[in-house]
Write an enzyme that holds these catalytic residues in place. Structure first.
Site, PDB file in Angstrom:
ATOM      1  N   GLY A 160       0.896  -1.106  -0.133  1.00 18.93           N
ATOM      2  CA  GLY A 160      -0.004   0.106  -0.005  1.00 18.93           C
ATOM      3  C   GLY A 160       0.783   1.314   0.017  1.00 18.93           C
ATOM      4  O   GLY A 160       0.300   2.181   0.476  1.00 18.93           O
ATOM      5  N   SER A 161       1.929   1.158  -0.430  1.00 16.77           N
ATOM      6  CA  SER A 161       2.800   2.531  -0.590  1.00 16.77           C
ATOM      7  C   SER A 161       2.051   3.628  -1.473  1.00 16.77           C
ATOM      8  O   SER A 161       2.286   4.750  -1.318  1.00 16.77           O
ATOM      9  CB  SER A 161       4.262   2.137  -0.932  1.00 16.77           C
ATOM     10  OG  SER A 161       4.622   1.895  -2.121  1.00 16.77           O
ATOM     11  N   ASN A 162       1.615   3.164  -2.521  1.00 18.04           N
ATOM     12  CA  ASN A 162       0.879   3.893  -3.466  1.00 18.04           C
ATOM     13  C   ASN A 162      -0.467   4.489  -2.672  1.00 18.04           C
ATOM     14  O   ASN A 162      -0.715   5.544  -2.835  1.00 18.04           O
ATOM     15  CB  ASN A 162       0.444   3.360  -4.898  1.00 18.04           C
ATOM     16  CG  ASN A 162       1.629   3.247  -5.708  1.00 18.04           C
ATOM     17  OD1 ASN A 162       1.848   4.106  -6.347  1.00 18.04           O
ATOM     18  ND2 ASN A 162       2.105   2.192  -6.046  1.00 18.04           N
ATOM     19  N   LYS A 194     -15.880 -15.498  -9.787  1.00 20.61           N
ATOM     20  CA  LYS A 194     -15.212 -14.394  -9.755  1.00 20.61           C
ATOM     21  C   LYS A 194     -16.092 -13.002  -9.979  1.00 20.61           C
ATOM     22  O   LYS A 194     -16.025 -12.110  -9.250  1.00 20.61           O
ATOM     23  CB  LYS A 194     -14.239 -14.398 -10.894  1.00 20.61           C
ATOM     24  CG  LYS A 194     -13.074 -15.142 -10.627  1.00 20.61           C
ATOM     25  CD  LYS A 194     -11.964 -15.123 -11.693  1.00 20.61           C
ATOM     26  CE  LYS A 194     -10.795 -16.222 -11.324  1.00 20.61           C
ATOM     27  NZ  LYS A 194     -10.255 -16.742 -12.338  1.00 20.61           N
ATOM     28  N   MET A 218      -3.811  -6.901  -7.127  1.00 24.55           N
ATOM     29  CA  MET A 218      -3.284  -7.997  -7.879  1.00 24.55           C
ATOM     30  C   MET A 218      -4.096  -8.961  -8.555  1.00 24.55           C
ATOM     31  O   MET A 218      -3.881 -10.443  -8.584  1.00 24.55           O
ATOM     32  CB  MET A 218      -2.068  -8.820  -7.331  1.00 24.55           C
ATOM     33  CG  MET A 218      -1.083  -7.931  -6.811  1.00 24.55           C
ATOM     34  SD  MET A 218      -0.346  -6.896  -8.060  1.00 24.55           S
ATOM     35  CE  MET A 218       1.141  -6.153  -7.491  1.00 24.55           C
ATOM     36  N   ARG A 219      -5.061  -8.396  -8.990  1.00 25.99           N
ATOM     37  CA  ARG A 219      -6.255  -9.181  -9.906  1.00 25.99           C
ATOM     38  C   ARG A 219      -6.784  -8.371 -10.976  1.00 25.99           C
ATOM     39  O   ARG A 219      -6.671  -7.332 -11.226  1.00 25.99           O
ATOM     40  CB  ARG A 219      -7.362  -9.644  -8.782  1.00 25.99           C
ATOM     41  CG  ARG A 219      -7.299 -10.439  -7.626  1.00 25.99           C
ATOM     42  CD  ARG A 219      -8.440 -10.632  -6.675  1.00 25.99           C
ATOM     43  NE  ARG A 219      -7.944 -11.133  -5.614  1.00 25.99           N
ATOM     44  CZ  ARG A 219      -7.948 -12.387  -5.412  1.00 25.99           C
ATOM     45  NH1 ARG A 219      -8.498 -13.295  -6.465  1.00 25.99           N
ATOM     46  NH2 ARG A 219      -7.412 -12.992  -4.601  1.00 25.99           N
ATOM     47  N   ASN A 240      -5.461   2.223 -12.889  1.00 23.32           N
ATOM     48  CA  ASN A 240      -4.486   1.321 -12.215  1.00 23.32           C
ATOM     49  C   ASN A 240      -3.169   2.010 -12.526  1.00 23.32           C
ATOM     50  O   ASN A 240      -2.808   2.713 -13.434  1.00 23.32           O
ATOM     51  CB  ASN A 240      -4.815  -0.059 -12.999  1.00 23.32           C
ATOM     52  CG  ASN A 240      -3.667  -0.962 -12.694  1.00 23.32           C
ATOM     53  OD1 ASN A 240      -3.423  -1.364 -11.559  1.00 23.32           O
ATOM     54  ND2 ASN A 240      -2.935  -1.627 -13.581  1.00 23.32           N
ATOM     55  N   HIS A 299       0.866   0.734 -13.131  1.00 20.19           N
ATOM     56  CA  HIS A 299       1.562  -0.397 -13.645  1.00 20.19           C
ATOM     57  C   HIS A 299       3.262  -0.043 -13.504  1.00 20.19           C
ATOM     58  O   HIS A 299       3.471   0.868 -14.097  1.00 20.19           O
ATOM     59  CB  HIS A 299       1.016  -1.104 -15.068  1.00 20.19           C
ATOM     60  CG  HIS A 299       1.893  -2.094 -15.341  1.00 20.19           C
ATOM     61  ND1 HIS A 299       1.568  -3.672 -14.895  1.00 20.19           N
ATOM     62  CD2 HIS A 299       2.802  -2.347 -16.353  1.00 20.19           C
ATOM     63  CE1 HIS A 299       2.473  -4.311 -15.442  1.00 20.19           C
ATOM     64  NE2 HIS A 299       3.048  -3.851 -16.231  1.00 20.19           N
TER      65      HIS A 299
HETATM   66  C1  GAR Z   1       3.449  -1.262  -7.392  1.00 24.34           C
HETATM   67  O1  GAR Z   1       4.714  -1.360  -7.975  1.00 24.34           O
HETATM   68  C2  GAR Z   1       2.516  -1.357  -8.327  1.00 24.34           C
HETATM   69  O2  GAR Z   1       3.020  -0.540  -9.623  1.00 24.34           O
HETATM   70  C3  GAR Z   1       2.541  -2.677  -8.684  1.00 24.34           C
HETATM   71  O3  GAR Z   1       2.515  -3.450  -7.416  1.00 24.34           O
HETATM   72  C4  GAR Z   1       3.166  -2.567  -6.556  1.00 24.34           C
HETATM   73  C5  GAR Z   1       2.171  -2.283  -5.250  1.00 24.34           C
HETATM   74  O4  GAR Z   1       3.189  -1.486  -4.413  1.00 24.34           O
HETATM   75  N1  GAR Z   1       1.049  -2.976  -9.320  1.00 24.34           N
HETATM   76  C6  GAR Z   1       1.091  -4.110 -10.233  1.00 24.34           C
HETATM   77  O5  GAR Z   1       2.086  -4.888 -10.547  1.00 24.34           O
HETATM   78  C7  GAR Z   1      -0.219  -4.208 -10.890  1.00 24.34           C
HETATM   79  N2  GAR Z   1      -0.224  -5.479 -11.980  1.00 24.34           N
HETATM   80  P1  GAR Z   1       2.252  -0.834  -3.285  1.00 24.34           P
HETATM   81  O6  GAR Z   1       1.446  -1.931  -2.584  1.00 24.34           O
HETATM   82  O7  GAR Z   1       3.594  -0.349  -2.154  1.00 24.34           O
HETATM   83  O8  GAR Z   1       1.419   0.358  -3.818  1.00 24.34           O
END
Ligand code: GAR
Length: 216
Positions: free
Chosen positions: A12-14, A65, A90-91, A107, A109
């Site tokens: 969850g850093s984003n 789903k 991640m889904r 999203n 990426h």
């Molecule tokens: C981030 O790097 C994001 O870009 C990636 O997961 C990480 C989550 O980090 N997302 C994907 O790969 C989506 N397919 P976070 O939980 O610290 O935000």
């Protein structure tokens, strides 16, 4: 003020970067709910700290789903969420949620799409041997990381990079461009035309940039 619903699976850093921008008064948004699909997601701790309501929805409790996404949709709609944020979720999002929020799901990426979609975008970039990678914020459609692109940012890939060192460099830019994309949405400045996103009154050069100093 835009009403956000955030979906996350892990650290969850984003999510935190978005909270920080809101707290700093730089992002006219309110997080109505955090929904996680993993009871151990650290994102939950962040929600608790800022008194953001959160909900764990266990995908295993749903027979299909689609039923899982119907539940998520209903929770978001009941809180009058206007924009859904996938912050490390991640889904692959399915029809019930997509139909309820057309061009209203964003999203992030960790690669320069359309290169390296799917899981482990950073590892794919290192393994392929590209010299530049980065991150992309895009609207979500029915494909895997195929929706209209809102913002991208690039970083160099060095010969001695590992998946982890590259991921760290990219993450620093993720934390800038994700809140920026939400801000553009909140300001009503994103217009989707086919697969392109038009930015109205575009002035900010940070919407497409490289930062060669990152990670040095
Ligand atoms: C981030 O790097 C994001 O870009 C990636 O997961 C990480 C989550 O980090 N997302 C994907 O790969 C989506 N397919 P976070 O939980 O610290 O935000």
């Amino acid at each position: 003020m835009v009403r956000l619903g955030v979906l996350a699976s892990g650290r969850g850093s984003n999510f935190q970067a978005i909270i920080d921008e809101i707290e700093a008064g730089k992002l006219p948004a309110k997080i109505e709910i955090l929904i996680v699909d993993n009871p151990n997601a650290y994102a939950i701790e962040r929600a608790k700290k800022y008194k953001i309501p959160y909900l764990y929805i266990n995908p295993k409790e749903y027979s299909t789903k689609d039923a899982f996404y119907e539940k998520i949709r209903d929770e978001l709609l009941s809180r009058r969420v206007e924009l859904v944020i996938l912050a490390g979720f991640m889904r692959i999002v399915r029809k019930p949620l997509l139909d309820a929020f057309p061009n209203r799901i964003m999203n992030i990426h960790p690669a320069l799409l359309p290169s390296f979609p799917g899981l482990h975008g950073q590892r794919q970039a290192v393994d392929y041997g590209v010299r530049i990678s980065g991150c992309t914020v895009h609207f979500v459609d029915e494909g895997v990381d195929t929706g209209p692109i809102i913002i991208q940012a690039a970083v160099p890939v060095y010969p001695d990079d590992t998946e982890d060192t590259l991921a760290e460099r990219i993450l620093r830019l993720e934390h800038k461009i994700f809140p920026e994309a939400i801000r553009l949405f909140a300001e009503g400045r994103l217009k989707v035309e086919g697969r392109k996103v038009k930015i109205l009154d575009y002035k900010n050069p940070d919407i497409c940039f490289t930062n060669p100093e990152i990670g040095k």
